[in-house]
Write a protein that holds these residues in place. Structure first.
Motif, PDB file in Angstrom:
ATOM      1  N   VAL A  29      -3.216   7.591   6.878  1.00 36.49           N
ATOM      2  CA  VAL A  29      -2.290   7.416   5.757  1.00 36.49           C
ATOM      3  C   VAL A  29      -1.140   6.533   6.234  1.00 36.49           C
ATOM      4  O   VAL A  29      -0.574   6.769   7.306  1.00 36.49           O
ATOM      5  CB  VAL A  29      -1.747   8.777   5.248  1.00 36.49           C
ATOM      6  CG1 VAL A  29      -0.712   8.571   4.136  1.00 36.49           C
ATOM      7  CG2 VAL A  29      -2.884   9.663   4.730  1.00 36.49           C
ATOM      8  N   CYS A  30      -0.799   5.507   5.446  1.00 38.97           N
ATOM      9  CA  CYS A  30       0.310   4.633   5.827  1.00 38.97           C
ATOM     10  C   CYS A  30       1.610   5.429   5.778  1.00 38.97           C
ATOM     11  O   CYS A  30       1.938   6.062   4.780  1.00 38.97           O
ATOM     12  CB  CYS A  30       0.412   3.440   4.877  1.00 38.97           C
ATOM     13  SG  CYS A  30      -1.009   2.359   5.009  1.00 38.97           S
ATOM     14  N   GLY A  31       2.344   5.364   6.866  1.00 35.96           N
ATOM     15  CA  GLY A  31       3.583   6.128   6.971  1.00 35.96           C
ATOM     16  C   GLY A  31       4.805   5.296   6.610  1.00 35.96           C
ATOM     17  O   GLY A  31       4.689   4.157   6.158  1.00 35.96           O
ATOM     18  N   GLU A 220       0.174  -3.778  12.037  1.00 35.28           N
ATOM     19  CA  GLU A 220       0.455  -2.496  12.696  1.00 35.28           C
ATOM     20  C   GLU A 220      -0.620  -1.463  12.353  1.00 35.28           C
ATOM     21  O   GLU A 220      -1.187  -0.815  13.235  1.00 35.28           O
ATOM     22  CB  GLU A 220       1.816  -1.945  12.234  1.00 35.28           C
ATOM     23  CG  GLU A 220       2.990  -2.807  12.627  1.00 35.28           C
ATOM     24  CD  GLU A 220       4.296  -2.262  12.074  1.00 35.28           C
ATOM     25  OE1 GLU A 220       4.316  -1.125  11.556  1.00 35.28           O
ATOM     26  OE2 GLU A 220       5.299  -2.992  12.151  1.00 35.28           O
ATOM     27  N   CYS A 221      -0.888  -1.300  11.045  1.00 33.10           N
ATOM     28  CA  CYS A 221      -1.842  -0.268  10.630  1.00 33.10           C
ATOM     29  C   CYS A 221      -3.246  -0.603  11.108  1.00 33.10           C
ATOM     30  O   CYS A 221      -3.991   0.282  11.512  1.00 33.10           O
ATOM     31  CB  CYS A 221      -1.826  -0.107   9.104  1.00 33.10           C
ATOM     32  SG  CYS A 221      -0.311   0.654   8.497  1.00 33.10           S
ATOM     33  N   SER A 222      -3.615  -1.902  11.052  1.00 33.17           N
ATOM     34  CA  SER A 222      -4.957  -2.281  11.501  1.00 33.17           C
ATOM     35  C   SER A 222      -5.137  -1.966  12.981  1.00 33.17           C
ATOM     36  O   SER A 222      -6.166  -1.423  13.395  1.00 33.17           O
ATOM     37  CB  SER A 222      -5.186  -3.782  11.276  1.00 33.17           C
ATOM     38  OG  SER A 222      -5.462  -4.032   9.920  1.00 33.17           O
ATOM     39  N   PRO A 245       0.010  -6.219  -1.455  1.00 29.27           N
ATOM     40  CA  PRO A 245      -0.921  -6.865  -0.521  1.00 29.27           C
ATOM     41  C   PRO A 245      -1.264  -6.035   0.731  1.00 29.27           C
ATOM     42  O   PRO A 245      -2.207  -6.380   1.429  1.00 29.27           O
ATOM     43  CB  PRO A 245      -0.122  -8.093  -0.088  1.00 29.27           C
ATOM     44  CG  PRO A 245       1.314  -7.655  -0.139  1.00 29.27           C
ATOM     45  CD  PRO A 245       1.403  -6.661  -1.274  1.00 29.27           C
ATOM     46  N   HIS A 246      -0.523  -4.936   0.998  1.00 25.63           N
ATOM     47  CA  HIS A 246      -0.666  -4.304   2.309  1.00 25.63           C
ATOM     48  C   HIS A 246      -2.111  -3.914   2.640  1.00 25.63           C
ATOM     49  O   HIS A 246      -2.632  -4.257   3.699  1.00 25.63           O
ATOM     50  CB  HIS A 246       0.272  -3.104   2.412  1.00 25.63           C
ATOM     51  CG  HIS A 246       0.252  -2.420   3.744  1.00 25.63           C
ATOM     52  ND1 HIS A 246       0.508  -3.085   4.923  1.00 25.63           N
ATOM     53  CD2 HIS A 246      -0.017  -1.135   4.090  1.00 25.63           C
ATOM     54  CE1 HIS A 246       0.400  -2.234   5.940  1.00 25.63           C
ATOM     55  NE2 HIS A 246       0.079  -1.045   5.460  1.00 25.63           N
ATOM     56  N   HIS A 247      -2.758  -3.190   1.731  1.00 21.99           N
ATOM     57  CA  HIS A 247      -4.104  -2.706   2.056  1.00 21.99           C
ATOM     58  C   HIS A 247      -5.152  -3.828   2.048  1.00 21.99           C
ATOM     59  O   HIS A 247      -6.089  -3.815   2.854  1.00 21.99           O
ATOM     60  CB  HIS A 247      -4.493  -1.555   1.121  1.00 21.99           C
ATOM     61  CG  HIS A 247      -3.722  -0.301   1.418  1.00 21.99           C
ATOM     62  ND1 HIS A 247      -3.603   0.741   0.540  1.00 21.99           N
ATOM     63  CD2 HIS A 247      -3.008   0.059   2.525  1.00 21.99           C
ATOM     64  CE1 HIS A 247      -2.850   1.697   1.087  1.00 21.99           C
ATOM     65  NE2 HIS A 247      -2.474   1.300   2.282  1.00 21.99           N
ATOM     66  N   ASN A 249      -4.566  -6.774   3.012  1.00 22.06           N
ATOM     67  CA  ASN A 249      -4.356  -7.474   4.285  1.00 22.06           C
ATOM     68  C   ASN A 249      -4.899  -6.663   5.461  1.00 22.06           C
ATOM     69  O   ASN A 249      -5.480  -7.221   6.397  1.00 22.06           O
ATOM     70  CB  ASN A 249      -2.869  -7.779   4.480  1.00 22.06           C
ATOM     71  CG  ASN A 249      -2.365  -8.804   3.469  1.00 22.06           C
ATOM     72  OD1 ASN A 249      -3.148  -9.358   2.682  1.00 22.06           O
ATOM     73  ND2 ASN A 249      -1.071  -9.060   3.471  1.00 22.06           N
ATOM     74  N   GLU A 250      -4.705  -5.338   5.402  1.00 22.90           N
ATOM     75  CA  GLU A 250      -5.274  -4.493   6.468  1.00 22.90           C
ATOM     76  C   GLU A 250      -6.788  -4.666   6.525  1.00 22.90           C
ATOM     77  O   GLU A 250      -7.370  -4.792   7.613  1.00 22.90           O
ATOM     78  CB  GLU A 250      -4.978  -3.009   6.177  1.00 22.90           C
ATOM     79  CG  GLU A 250      -3.605  -2.539   6.597  1.00 22.90           C
ATOM     80  CD  GLU A 250      -3.498  -1.018   6.480  1.00 22.90           C
ATOM     81  OE1 GLU A 250      -4.455  -0.305   6.849  1.00 22.90           O
ATOM     82  OE2 GLU A 250      -2.463  -0.538   5.985  1.00 22.90           O
ATOM     83  N   ILE A 251      -7.434  -4.645   5.350  1.00 24.16           N
ATOM     84  CA  ILE A 251      -8.902  -4.782   5.306  1.00 24.16           C
ATOM     85  C   ILE A 251      -9.319  -6.127   5.895  1.00 24.16           C
ATOM     86  O   ILE A 251     -10.232  -6.203   6.729  1.00 24.16           O
ATOM     87  CB  ILE A 251      -9.421  -4.648   3.847  1.00 24.16           C
ATOM     88  CG1 ILE A 251      -9.208  -3.217   3.336  1.00 24.16           C
ATOM     89  CG2 ILE A 251     -10.904  -5.031   3.766  1.00 24.16           C
ATOM     90  CD1 ILE A 251      -9.498  -3.034   1.852  1.00 24.16           C
TER      91      ILE A 251
END
Ligand SMILES: [Zn+2]
Length: 486
Positions: A29-31, A220-222, A245-247, A249-251
């Motif tokens: 989960v993104c914090g 960071e999350c990736s 865009p965050h998720h 971009n993570e993908i």
């Protein structure tokens, strides 16, 4: 075994959940970005996905679920807050100021989320402790042709990833038209986003193949999810505002760096939070931090939790004072019903089924009401625990000092029995009721009314019956107000 069904944002369908490895179910989960106190909207994903964590632990076993939630402790807002303090004359170095601010914010965050009854995740990585992993992932993306360096920046080449936009179901061109993309002369394409940016001497930075700099937010999350959960894991969750865009971009980063993995199988997004029907904003005066609600307004964390869970996560949730008052009264009743009661061996099947059906928390709470109506405290306690309610610690209820020696109120943590309080205050309340009876018999109605007002004002509920007065403690009971009547 209970089958959990979850709505997967990626497929836009409710699907039966099958973990990659039932012995290690993995959730990310993104914090928060830690520069200020968490607001009520930040509490919603924490509480919603805490219920998911509890459900997974119930179904697969508490030792078979790994939950990661990061802390973003490198960010322009954090830097700006530290620079402002330095400008205001703080003698500490910028790095010390940043560390002090993020440490303090993490402490606040834990305090608030603990009060909301959220279990601590298995891992809470801080971005600044994983910079090496981020640099390695960026180097890999550059080597594979998915990223490029320009003027100390490293950018992700969005057009190199064919499936970009699949999560939100939009094409790159639609997104360019709809999004506020930062135009920069060094970008090959306006959609390209930053993986690494240069830091001047006034900003925190780390040595890298592209000079001294700092990571972009998305990488960071990736990097941390890869290090802690692997190239493929089960569930990735966060607020709907993070979907694009965050998720996306993570993908893009994770699937291009690790094409052997599938990144997250299931994506879950909670809808936004409103206050009195409006988006929370400082200018509308309806902006609350969780700390404001707990400390200034005296709303126990458990009450906040119950209000948040009263709406399904896939719908916008509207916070109102009425909902909070209702939840407070309900929980107070339930707390009394379950005080000193051992929980049943297993939760109610209907509560479990509601949660397994895409985390239907409102249906689960409705069922808890009927269990409470049957006065089955043991079953109520075991079932409510799946939602993180009615647990043994007090979850932020503010109680008066137990001995009555102090004045005012203090927060106590102890057994749920304390919340009932009957034993400590029974003597005083019954003595006052007795005095009221004497006054009535002596036709001193001014005095009997004064005693009645005093009791009611302290939150005691009085019911006069042919057999005499019965009393109970209301949710607002405050023995500090049980002074002597005039
Ligand atoms: Zn994230």
């Amino acid at each position: 075994m209970t089958t959990i069904r979850l709505t997967n944002t990626k497929t836009r369908r409710k699907e039966a959940f099958t973990p990659i490895d039932p012995a290690n179910v993995r959730l990310y989960v993104c914090g928060p970005t830690v520069y200020d106190r968490a607001h009520l909207g930040n509490g919603r994903p924490v509480v919603v996905f805490d219920v998911l964590f509890r459900l997974l632990r119930h179904v697969y076993g508490p030792d078979h679920v790994t939950y990661v939630r990061n802390f973003t402790d490198v960010d322009d807002k954090i830097n700006a807050a530290a620079q402002a303090r330095k400008a205001a004359g703080d003698p500490r170095s910028l790095e010390e100021l940043i560390r002090a601010r993020t440490d303090e914010t993490i402490r606040w965050y834990h305090e608030d989320m603990d009060a909301l009854g959220a279990l601590r995740p298995t891992h809470e990585p801080r971005a600044t402790e994983w910079i090496g992993a981020m640099i390695a992932m960026i180097e890999d993306l550059v080597a594979k042709g998915h990223a490029y360096e320009r003027e100390g920046h490293v950018l992700f080449r969005v057009r190199s990833y064919r499936d970009y936009g699949a999560l939100s179901g939009r094409s790159v061109d639609d997104m360019i038209a709809g999004a506020r993309v930062e135009v920069a002369p060094f970008k090959e394409d306006p959609m390209d986003f930053v993986l690494w940016k240069p830091s001047d001497d006034e900003l925190p930075g780390w040595e890298s193949p592209w000079g001294r700099g700092r990571p972009g937010w998305h990488i960071e999350c990736s990097a941390m999810s890869y290090e802690l959960l692997g190239a493929s894991f089960d569930i990735h969750a966060g607020g709907i505002d993070l979907q694009f865009p965050h998720h996306e971009n993570e993908i893009a980063q994770s699937c291009c760096a690790h094409p052997e993995g599938g990144f997250a199988n299931v994506w879950m997004h909670n809808e936004m939070l409103l206050v009195n029907g409006k988006k929370m904003s400082k200018s509308l005066g309806n902006f609350f931090t969780i700390h404001d609600l707990r400390k200034d307004r005296g709303i126990p964390g458990e009450v906040i939790r119950m209000v948040l869970l009263g709406t399904h996560y896939s719908k916008p949730m509207d916070w109102t004072a009425e909902k909070a008052a209702q939840a407070k009264a309900t929980l107070w009743k339930w707390r009394k019903l379950t005080a000193d009661v051992e929980p049943a061996a297993s939760p109610d099947a209907a509560v479990l089924a509601a949660l397994a059906d895409d985390l239907n928390t409102p249906a689960a709470i409705t069922r808890l009401h009927s269990i409470a109506a049957q006065e089955d405290g043991a079953l109520l306690k075991a079932s409510a625990s799946l939602l993180g309610l009615l647990e043994d610690d007090l979850r932020g209820w503010t109680l008066p000092p137990v001995t009555g020696t102090g004045s005012g109120v203090m927060e106590v943590s102890g057994s749920a029995t304390a919340i009932v309080g009957n034993v400590q205050y029974r003597e005083t309340i019954e003595r006052l009721l007795d005095e009221r009876k004497q006054a009535r018999m002596g036709k001193d109605f001014r005095r009997s009314d004064a005693i009645r007002d005093l009791l009611v004002g302290a939150g005691v509920i009085i019911k006069d019956t042919p057999a005499g007065a019965e009393w109970d403690l209301g949710a607002d009971f405050d023995p500090a107000r049980l002074g002597e009547p005039e």
